[in-house]
Design an enzyme around this catalytic site. Structure first.
Site, PDB file in Angstrom:
ATOM      1  N   TRP A 186      41.268 -55.386 -25.138  1.00  0.00           N
ATOM      2  CA  TRP A 186      40.152 -54.538 -24.703  1.00  0.00           C
ATOM      3  C   TRP A 186      38.887 -55.385 -24.740  1.00  0.00           C
ATOM      4  CZ3 TRP A 186      35.620 -53.272 -27.411  1.00  0.00           C
ATOM      5  CH2 TRP A 186      34.728 -52.499 -26.640  1.00  0.00           C
ATOM      6  N   GLU A 227      43.625 -52.335 -22.071  1.00  0.00           N
ATOM      7  CA  GLU A 227      42.992 -51.033 -22.356  1.00  0.00           C
ATOM      8  C   GLU A 227      41.726 -50.835 -21.529  1.00  0.00           C
ATOM      9  OE1 GLU A 227      41.801 -50.592 -26.453  1.00  0.00           O
ATOM     10  OE2 GLU A 227      41.106 -48.532 -26.171  1.00  0.00           O
ATOM     11  N   LYS A 229      38.307 -48.478 -20.170  1.00  0.00           N
ATOM     12  CA  LYS A 229      37.269 -47.661 -20.790  1.00  0.00           C
ATOM     13  C   LYS A 229      36.351 -47.107 -19.720  1.00  0.00           C
ATOM     14  CE  LYS A 229      34.210 -47.621 -24.797  1.00  0.00           C
ATOM     15  NZ  LYS A 229      33.811 -48.313 -26.020  1.00  0.00           N
ATOM     16  N   ASP A 260      43.420 -44.888 -24.108  1.00  0.00           N
ATOM     17  CA  ASP A 260      42.683 -44.413 -25.285  1.00  0.00           C
ATOM     18  C   ASP A 260      42.174 -43.011 -24.937  1.00  0.00           C
ATOM     19  OD1 ASP A 260      40.298 -43.854 -26.920  1.00  0.00           O
ATOM     20  OD2 ASP A 260      40.532 -45.889 -27.686  1.00  0.00           O
ATOM     21  N   HIS A 263      38.566 -42.493 -23.692  1.00  0.00           N
ATOM     22  CA  HIS A 263      38.034 -43.357 -22.636  1.00  0.00           C
ATOM     23  C   HIS A 263      38.054 -42.735 -21.249  1.00  0.00           C
ATOM     24  CE1 HIS A 263      38.411 -47.319 -25.115  1.00  0.00           C
ATOM     25  NE2 HIS A 263      37.760 -46.361 -25.740  1.00  0.00           N
ATOM     26  N   HIS A 287      46.078 -45.116 -27.670  1.00  0.00           N
ATOM     27  CA  HIS A 287      45.080 -45.166 -28.730  1.00  0.00           C
ATOM     28  C   HIS A 287      44.659 -43.722 -28.928  1.00  0.00           C
ATOM     29  CE1 HIS A 287      43.414 -49.532 -29.075  1.00  0.00           C
ATOM     30  NE2 HIS A 287      44.671 -49.433 -29.422  1.00  0.00           N
ATOM     31  N   ASP A 295      32.760 -40.762 -26.437  1.00  0.00           N
ATOM     32  CA  ASP A 295      33.816 -41.557 -27.080  1.00  0.00           C
ATOM     33  C   ASP A 295      33.446 -41.784 -28.544  1.00  0.00           C
ATOM     34  OD1 ASP A 295      36.006 -43.216 -27.448  1.00  0.00           O
ATOM     35  OD2 ASP A 295      34.947 -45.002 -26.752  1.00  0.00           O
ATOM     36  N   ASP A 297      35.095 -41.346 -31.374  1.00  0.00           N
ATOM     37  CA  ASP A 297      36.092 -41.839 -32.320  1.00  0.00           C
ATOM     38  C   ASP A 297      36.125 -41.054 -33.631  1.00  0.00           C
ATOM     39  OD1 ASP A 297      37.509 -44.168 -31.033  1.00  0.00           O
ATOM     40  OD2 ASP A 297      35.441 -44.817 -30.756  1.00  0.00           O
ATOM     41  N   ASP A 327      43.187 -44.825 -33.060  1.00  0.00           N
ATOM     42  CA  ASP A 327      41.922 -45.549 -32.900  1.00  0.00           C
ATOM     43  C   ASP A 327      40.753 -44.600 -33.155  1.00  0.00           C
ATOM     44  OD1 ASP A 327      39.890 -47.252 -32.339  1.00  0.00           O
ATOM     45  OD2 ASP A 327      40.317 -47.474 -30.193  1.00  0.00           O
TER      46      ASP A 327
HETATM   47  C1  RNT Z   1      36.883 -49.579 -27.833  1.00  0.00           C
HETATM   48  C2  RNT Z   1      38.358 -49.523 -27.788  1.00  0.00           C
HETATM   49  C3  RNT Z   1      39.059 -50.470 -28.697  1.00  0.00           C
HETATM   50  C4  RNT Z   1      38.410 -50.532 -30.068  1.00  0.00           C
HETATM   51  C5  RNT Z   1      39.157 -51.363 -31.068  1.00  0.00           C
HETATM   52  C6  RNT Z   1      38.321 -51.667 -32.253  1.00  0.00           C
HETATM   53  O1  RNT Z   1      36.292 -48.551 -27.190  1.00  0.00           O
HETATM   54  O2  RNT Z   1      38.797 -48.218 -28.016  1.00  0.00           O
HETATM   55  O3  RNT Z   1      40.396 -50.124 -28.765  1.00  0.00           O
HETATM   56  O4  RNT Z   1      38.221 -49.261 -30.600  1.00  0.00           O
HETATM   57  O5  RNT Z   1      39.661 -52.455 -30.447  1.00  0.00           O
HETATM   58 ZN    ZN Z   2      40.928 -47.950 -28.202  1.00  0.00          ZN
END
Ligand code: RNT
Ligand code: ZN
Length: 420
Positions: A186, A227, A229, A260, A263, A287, A295, A297, A327
């Site tokens: 990523w 990955e 985003k 993810d 994302h 993820h 986003d 998290d 994640d």
């Molecule tokens: C970032 C991505 C990625 C990170 C990690 C730390 O938006 O989700 O996966 O969260 O690599």
């Molecule tokens: Zn991620």
């Protein structure tokens, strides 16, 4: 206590049995599903490379709950604590900035498996698989906001070398542990304001990725994932590695695609993408996160979307083609509890999905009996799932119900509070 749990399980077994669901078989299947715990929840995506380097790349961790891991030993101890409270056998997901270098300084393009030997030993002793990520952020050469898509050849080359180094490390981990490491790329590349050229950086990124993946590695040791985003903080107008970019890349090059859950646009759901992507991609990496308005998290909870993702994995027969990684990063609560809550929820969602009477539901749907379909789906929500979950925890020798919280509290008193 154990007697009550067993009695409750016996009743639940009959209730599910009446619907044609074999709870023992569901638990046997669940036991074989590994969830990859992300190391970075343990220290707010800090790593050990440079304790003073701030987090960038458009990422943000909020909160300052005391007791965060500051060294590799502390992070391993915290992960051990979390893993002892989670049923099943799982995996651990490292980032390159978590290299265990014993005081030496090695830049990212020179990292080798030797710098992860301590982690490999740690994982081997615990029978854990390892997953891996090159770190394309929190580094002076990422300060411009462009890494693999940079038009500065020196910068681009540095990050290509980092990617190549990390795939070799992933392969060494997978070989040593006898289970393939998923090495996930990523990058944060993008721009704050509207770019004139959206094409150029994507052409450079595709070329850089091709250079990184050029060396053939045994898929029994290393699997590559990419990955996408939508946006990052400070990169709101353009993301080079968008979903369409990586979907096309993964399908054309045969890599895994990483989805993810944070994302995408807020009304898009990954649960609907799984069956679409797996028509054309060999395997997926997830993820699993919890975006709240953006986003953000947040720690994963047992919400509708988590349940829908697990249902898709089970109903579609995809469990062997999907690697489940977590994640999220929340520094406003106890970080070990965050791991435990999120991972236990992921496993609960999988168990709920494994306990669905899929044949009964499909029967109603295929007959066009949408009344029964809706009615059954709603009735399933109040079946004695908790009794099956408790029994699973008991059998796996981890705390049943909220008892894990007492163990986290004790660890907080005895270990975390002494970290100053
Ligand atoms: C970032 C991505 C990625 C990170 C990690 C730390 O938006 O989700 O996966 O969260 O690599
Ligand atoms: Zn991620």
């Amino acid at each position: 206590m154990a007697k009550t749990i067993e009695k409750a399980y016996e009743i639940a077994r009959q209730v599910y049995g009446d619907l044609g669901v074999d709870t023992d078989a569901a638990l046997a299947r669940l036991e074989r599903i590994a969830v990859s715990l992300h190391c970075w929840q343990g220290d707010d995506v800090g790593g050990f490379e440079n304790p003073d380097a701030g987090l960038d790349g458009g990422l943000a961790v909020t909160g300052n709950y005391p007791g965060k891991a500051r060294t590799v030993e502390e992070l391993r101890a915290d992960a051990d604590k979390a893993l002892s409270l989670i049923p099943g056998t799982h995996r651990f997901n490292l980032h390159a900035i978590y290299a265990d270098m014993g005081g030496r300084r090695v830049d990212r393009n020179a990292l080798t498996a030797e710098h992860f030997a301590g982690w490999i030993d740690w994982a081997r002793e615990r029978v854990l698989g390892l997953d891996f990520n090159p770190t394309f952020f929190s580094h002076p050469k990422a300060a411009s906001g462009r890494t693999l898509s940079s038009d500065d050849e020196g910068i681009r080359r540095f990050w290509v070398e980092h990617g190549i180094a990390c795939r070799r490390i992933g392969a060494a981990m997978g070989k040593a542990l006898g289970t393939p490491t998923v090495t996930n790329v990523w990058i944060p590349d993008g721009s704050k304001d509207i770019p004139v050229d959206r094409k150029g950086p994507r052409e450079i990124l595709a070329r850089s990725l091709d250079e990184i993946f050029a060396e053939p590695l045994d898929p029994a040791h290393n699997l590559d994932a990419v990955e996408s985003k939508l946006f990052g903080i400070g990169a709101e107008s353009y993301t080079v590695g968008s979903h369409e970019f990586y979907l096309g890349y993964a399908v054309s090059r045969g890599t895994l695609l990483c989805l993810d859950t944070g994302h995408f646009h807020p009304t898009e759901v990954v649960s609907d993408k799984i069956s679409a992507v797996l028509m054309f991609a060999k395997e997926l990496l997830l993820h699993v996160s919890r975006p709240v308005r953006w986003d953000s998290d947040h720690v994963v909870i047992l919400d509708d979307e988590l349940r829908a993702i697990a249902q898709q994995l089970v109903r579609g027969g995809y469990l062997d083609r999907v690697h489940i990684g977590l994640d999220f990063f929340d520094a406003s609560i106890n970080r070990i509890a965050a791991w435990v809550i999120g991972t236990r929820c992921m496993i609960k969602a999988l168990l709920l999905a494994l306990l669905e009477p899929v044949d009964v539901l499909l029967g109603a749907e295929r007959r066009g009996d949408f009344t029964a379909r809706l009615g059954l789906l709603e009735e399933l929500k109040t079946l004695p799932f908790g009794a099956v979950w408790d029994y699973y925890c008991l059998r796996q020798s981890v705390p049943v119900g909220r008892a894990w919280l007492d163990e986290v509290r004790a660890y907080e008193r005895e270990v975390l509070s002494r970290r100053g």
